[in-house]
Design an enzyme around this catalytic site. Structure first.
Site, PDB file in Angstrom:
ATOM      1  N   GLY A 128      -0.211   1.910   4.106  1.00 34.87           N
ATOM      2  CA  GLY A 128      -0.615   3.037   3.266  1.00 34.87           C
ATOM      3  C   GLY A 128       0.292   4.242   3.443  1.00 34.87           C
ATOM      4  N   ALA A 134       3.540   3.248  12.799  1.00 39.37           N
ATOM      5  CA  ALA A 134       2.979   4.185  11.826  1.00 39.37           C
ATOM      6  C   ALA A 134       3.564   5.583  12.030  1.00 39.37           C
ATOM      7  CB  ALA A 134       1.458   4.234  11.966  1.00 39.37           C
ATOM      8  N   ALA A 168       1.463   2.664   8.412  1.00 39.23           N
ATOM      9  CA  ALA A 168       1.034   3.733   7.503  1.00 39.23           C
ATOM     10  C   ALA A 168       1.904   4.972   7.683  1.00 39.23           C
ATOM     11  CB  ALA A 168      -0.428   4.073   7.753  1.00 39.23           C
ATOM     12  N   LYS A 214      23.105   3.881  16.266  1.00 42.45           N
ATOM     13  CA  LYS A 214      22.546   4.391  15.014  1.00 42.45           C
ATOM     14  C   LYS A 214      21.783   3.262  14.321  1.00 42.45           C
ATOM     15  CE  LYS A 214      25.712   8.189  14.056  1.00 42.45           C
ATOM     16  NZ  LYS A 214      26.628   8.817  13.074  1.00 42.45           N
ATOM     17  N   SER A 254       7.050   4.197   2.872  1.00 34.75           N
ATOM     18  CA  SER A 254       8.062   4.371   1.845  1.00 34.75           C
ATOM     19  C   SER A 254       9.324   3.581   2.181  1.00 34.75           C
ATOM     20  CB  SER A 254       8.399   5.854   1.695  1.00 34.75           C
ATOM     21  OG  SER A 254       9.385   6.054   0.713  1.00 34.75           O
ATOM     22  N   GLU A 313       0.827  -1.201   0.000  1.00 32.11           N
ATOM     23  CA  GLU A 313       0.000   0.000   0.000  1.00 32.11           C
ATOM     24  C   GLU A 313       0.866   1.257   0.000  1.00 32.11           C
ATOM     25  OE1 GLU A 313      -3.854  -0.539   2.411  1.00 32.11           O
ATOM     26  OE2 GLU A 313      -2.377  -1.746   3.487  1.00 32.11           O
TER      27      GLU A 313
END
Length: 304
Positions: free
Chosen positions: A198, A240, A224, A264, A201, A181
């Site tokens: 959704g 999210a 999301a 890190k 990335s 998504e």
């Protein structure tokens, strides 16, 4: 290893190859269902390629090479990141993709004028170097809600579902059943039973000179509007809205009795069984053992 391809190239009036469709491919002991191909106009050309395994490791020299390698990936003959795609952008022309097929940028204005004064049935879908995957290859047992958002050169395993806002670039894709998504950038692979939420990335290899190949393991959930610039092992969850880059400082908590360790994110790249969350009071990013297993809906991803 025998690698053979038979395709049809569409050319501009100047003779430039705009695209090549390879319906007939033989790759070692695998092959597509061979069909007789023929050209229907002087603007087309039959392309025949006979390669060895060494050709997969060679840089791309022309548009036919480029389209053949993209077809090999999308037909699931080779995995993303296993063939040399150096020279890809230099060899692919920018093309106007229309409902009437590819048209040269130098010729589109005249074609539009002809259409407007005639049946007016020409429309432009995009102007890009890469066409839509499903104009060339329709992977079996997948669902794609908006086909314009998956480029040729994407690798979609059986059971993959790409929702309307999902995007999969070339040389990227899924290695099993997956829910997409969000954005799967170039070079990124998503493992079996993983869910990219959704608006989520993944950081690819095309922007900013980044050459790190990111992978998402099995049974992972990226929430999301979240994102990752590191690899995830198996059974990981990213909260999210949380975007993790390689330099993100993370409070690593192993158990309640140990003092937290600040690391890190790159130091945790590829590690399994981690839950990444952000403390809503301090803003600190925390990684702790993940006790929850992500499961996709089996009925949703059978895609028969």
């Amino acid at each position: 290893m025998k690698i053979h391809g038979e395709g049809i190239a569409n050319k501009s009036e100047s003779g430039q190859i705009l695209d090549v469709y390879f319906p007939n491919i033989e790759f070692d002991n695998q092959k597509t269902e061979f069909k007789t191909i023929k050209i229907t106009s002087n603007a087309q050309e039959i392309i025949m390629l006979d390669w060895s395994k060494n050709d997969l490791d060679e840089p791309i020299k022309n548009a036919a090479d480029a389209y053949f390698k993209l077809h090999l990936i999308s037909n699931r003959f080779v995995l993303p990141n296993t063939v040399n795609l150096d020279g890809l952008f230099e060899c692919l022309p920018n093309v106007v993709w229309t409902n009437k097929g590819p048209i040269s940028i130098d010729e589109i204005e005249l074609r539009l004028k002809e259409s407007k004064s005639g049946k007016n049935d020409l429309y432009i879908r995009s102007i890009d170097k890469f066409p839509c995957l499903t104009d060339y290859v329709v992977p079996k047992k997948v669902r794609i809600a908006d086909a314009s958002r998956v480029r040729l050169g994407a690798y979609l395993s059986a059971g993959t579902t790409v929702m309307h806002e999902g995007f999969i670039n070339f040389n990227a894709g899924t290695l099993g059943k997956a829910m997409i998504e969000g954005r799967v950038s170039a070079g990124v692979v998503i493992g079996n039973n993983s869910d990219l939420g959704g608006g989520a990335s993944t950081m690819g290899t095309l922007s900013g000179g980044n050459d790190t190949k990111i992978s998402i393991g099995e049974n992972c959930l990226i929430g999301a509007n979240a994102g990752v610039g590191i690899s995830l092992g198996d059974n990981c969850i990213v909260e999210a809205g949380l975007y993790i880059t390689a330099g993100t400082k993370i409070n690593l908590t192993k158990d309640k009795n140990e003092s937290p360790l600040i690391v890190k994110a790159r130091d945790l790249s590829g590690k399994s069984n981690l839950l990444f969350i952000r403390d809503s009071l301090t803003g600190m990013v925390i990684a702790k053992p993940n006790q929850k297993k992500s499961n996709l809906n089996k009925e949703l991803h059978s895609n028969d």
